[in-house]
Structures are given as C-alpha cells and as structure tokens.
Write an enzyme that holds these catalytic residues in place. Structure first.
Site, PDB file in Angstrom:
ATOM      1  N   HIS A 141     -45.758  80.745 -27.164  1.00  0.00           N
ATOM      2  CA  HIS A 141     -46.670  81.864 -27.414  1.00  0.00           C
ATOM      3  C   HIS A 141     -48.067  81.576 -26.884  1.00  0.00           C
ATOM      4  O   HIS A 141     -48.576  80.468 -27.003  1.00  0.00           O
ATOM      5  CB  HIS A 141     -46.741  82.147 -28.915  1.00  0.00           C
ATOM      6  N   ASP A 158     -54.779  87.456 -31.146  1.00  0.00           N
ATOM      7  CA  ASP A 158     -53.376  87.040 -31.195  1.00  0.00           C
ATOM      8  C   ASP A 158     -52.478  88.266 -31.217  1.00  0.00           C
ATOM      9  O   ASP A 158     -52.508  89.056 -32.162  1.00  0.00           O
ATOM     10  CB  ASP A 158     -53.136  86.183 -32.441  1.00  0.00           C
ATOM     11  N   CYS A 200     -46.969  88.070 -24.321  1.00  0.00           N
ATOM     12  CA  CYS A 200     -48.192  87.461 -24.861  1.00  0.00           C
ATOM     13  C   CYS A 200     -49.171  87.024 -23.764  1.00  0.00           C
ATOM     14  O   CYS A 200     -50.379  87.241 -23.873  1.00  0.00           O
ATOM     15  CB  CYS A 200     -47.856  86.287 -25.773  1.00  0.00           C
TER      16      CYS A 200
END
Length: 279
Positions: A141, A158, A200
């Site tokens: 991630h 995030d 991401c």
C-alpha cells in the site's frame, strides 16, 4: 513539345531525399520491432535521473505502481512544473529515500544522502508499508505524507484510511528528528478513498500534483490554505491514462531526437538498444 531542362543537382537532391526517407522508415520499423521484444526488466524510457522499465510502464495500465513509476512522476513534476517557480523551496522525496529514512534508526546519519532541507518549506514523501529492507518492491500500500516545515505539521493522505497510519507517523517522527523540529502529525480522515486494491499509487501521484500545483504554488506567502483533500474527486482510471500518455509522448520525443542524430547513410548499422532518452 520541348522537354524542360533539369539541372543534374535536381536529380541528385531527389535521389538523396528518397534515400533518406528509406533509411528513416527502416529505422522506425527496427525500433518498433525492438519494442515488441522488450522483456519486463528492459529499459523503456530514460527521463533525466529516472530509468523506466517496461514493467514500470505496464503496471500503470491496471496494477500496483512501482517505486520507479512514482519516482518518474516526481521527476516530471520537478522538471516540468516546479522549475517554473525558482523561488519555491519544495522537495519531492523519492520513494527509495522515504523508505531509507523510515528504516534507519538514526536519521541524522542520512544527512549527506538526503537533500539539504535548511531552506525547505514543504516535503512530499510517498509512504510504503514495506518493513523488509531485503525485499525489492515490497509492501502492499502507498499513501502520501506532506510535511509543512514552516507550519511544523505533517499531513497524511491515505486512500485506504487508516491503513498506513502507523508507517506515516513513523516517517513523520524520523523527518522531525532530521529537521530538528517537533512536527504535529495529522492523519486526514477525509482523504479520497480508492475503490479497489491497486489504485493507491495513482492516488498518491494525483494528490501530490494537486497539492503542489493548486495549493502550495498558487498560495500567497501570508495566506493560510486548507490542506484537506475532502470532497476532491480522484479519477484513477483517467490518471493512469494520462500518466501513460505522458510517458509515450516523451518516449516518442526521445526517439525523434535519436533519429535526428542518427546518420541516414549508415546501412546495416544496428539500432541502439538503449532506451529513448530525455535529459
């Protein structure tokens, strides 16, 4: 009817032009054939200090972005956007540098390897959740940490909140030690959220560009600006297409430069296996 007289030089130039065109098209065919034969580790484009491989480019289509893909994006922003603002003091730290900073017990030992932050106002850090220094391209991630040195705040974006919270807090602590400032860590709960498990890195790149170009570089020195990305729509699919287009445009430009520098009379000369280069 009389036939117009043509000077011999006309015929010479005509045949010279035909010969040049034949060589040029031969060069294009060979470079296209070379592209087809590229393996994942083969270089695809050299852009200043970043050397993209075919695998890096392929991940941009529908996969998890590599360190190198994000490093290319940062290099692009620096060379083609940030350089237009010579009075700015903003650093885009590369993923490898961010990772090294997070994994080093004493960040002060990295001062020689990292940029000089003495005049820096803001630092962008791509954050990865990899904890194993022996695994290349590890982790699962990406998120983004933006450190406002002038405000002594570290903002964390995030797209799978709160997945990388601890890693970003660690990076904030390390950069705080390096700067000699006590940073307040802000984990932004309203960050745009991705809808799958692979976007991401794209979110990191697109948010980095927005925060850099639409917030920091446009702000008045005395103006307080919101660093929230709440309500900002991130179109990852369009972002991937745009990034691929940017790479292909610069690759074609690199090929054009290489073809202009190549002699049109070099029969049988092998085409260079180095990638097209910009910078």
């Amino acid at each position: 009817m009389s036939v117009p007289f043509a000077h011999p030089s006309v015929f010479f130039l005509y045949h010279l032009g035909r010969r040049y065109l034949r060589c040029f098209w031969r060069f294009l065919r060979l470079t296209r054939n070379y592209d087809v034969q590229l393996s994942p580790d083969d270089a695809y484009l050299s852009y200043f200090d970043v050397r993209l491989t075919k695998e890096d480019v392929d991940t941009l289509r529908n996969d998890w972005l590599t360190d190198n893909s994000i490093a290319f994006w940062e290099e692009l922003l620096e060379r083609e956007q940030l350089n237009k603002y010579p009075n700015s003091h903003i650093v885009l730290l590369r993923p490898s540098m961010s990772f090294m900073l997070m994994q080093t017990p004493d960040p002060l030992t990295l001062k020689e390897a990292l940029p000089d932050f003495s005049k820096t106002t803001h630092i962008f850090l791509p954050i990865n959740d990899c904890h194993n220094v022996e695994v290349a391209e590890g982790g699962s991630h990406w998120s983004l940490l933006l450190v406002s040195v002038v405000d002594e705040v570290a903002f964390h974006y995030d797209s799978l909140f709160p997945a990388n919270g601890d890693d970003a807090a660690l990076a904030s602590k390390k950069i705080s030690q390096l700067l000699g400032k006590r940073l307040r860590f802000v984990n932004l709960e309203d960050s745009p959220q991705q809808e799958n498990s692979s976007d991401c890195g794209v979110f990191v790149c697109l948010q980095m560009r927005h925060l850099l170009l639409k917030r920091l570089l446009l702000a008045n020195a005395k103006e307080k600006i919101s660093m929230s990305m709440g309500h900002k729509n991130i179109d990852a699919a369009s972002g991937r297409k745009e990034m691929l287009k940017m790479i292909e445009e610069r690759r074609r430009e690199g090929e054009r430069r290489r073809s202009r520098s190549a002699s049109p009379f070099g029969k049988g000369k092998p085409v260079s296996k180095s990638p097209p280069r910009i910078g």
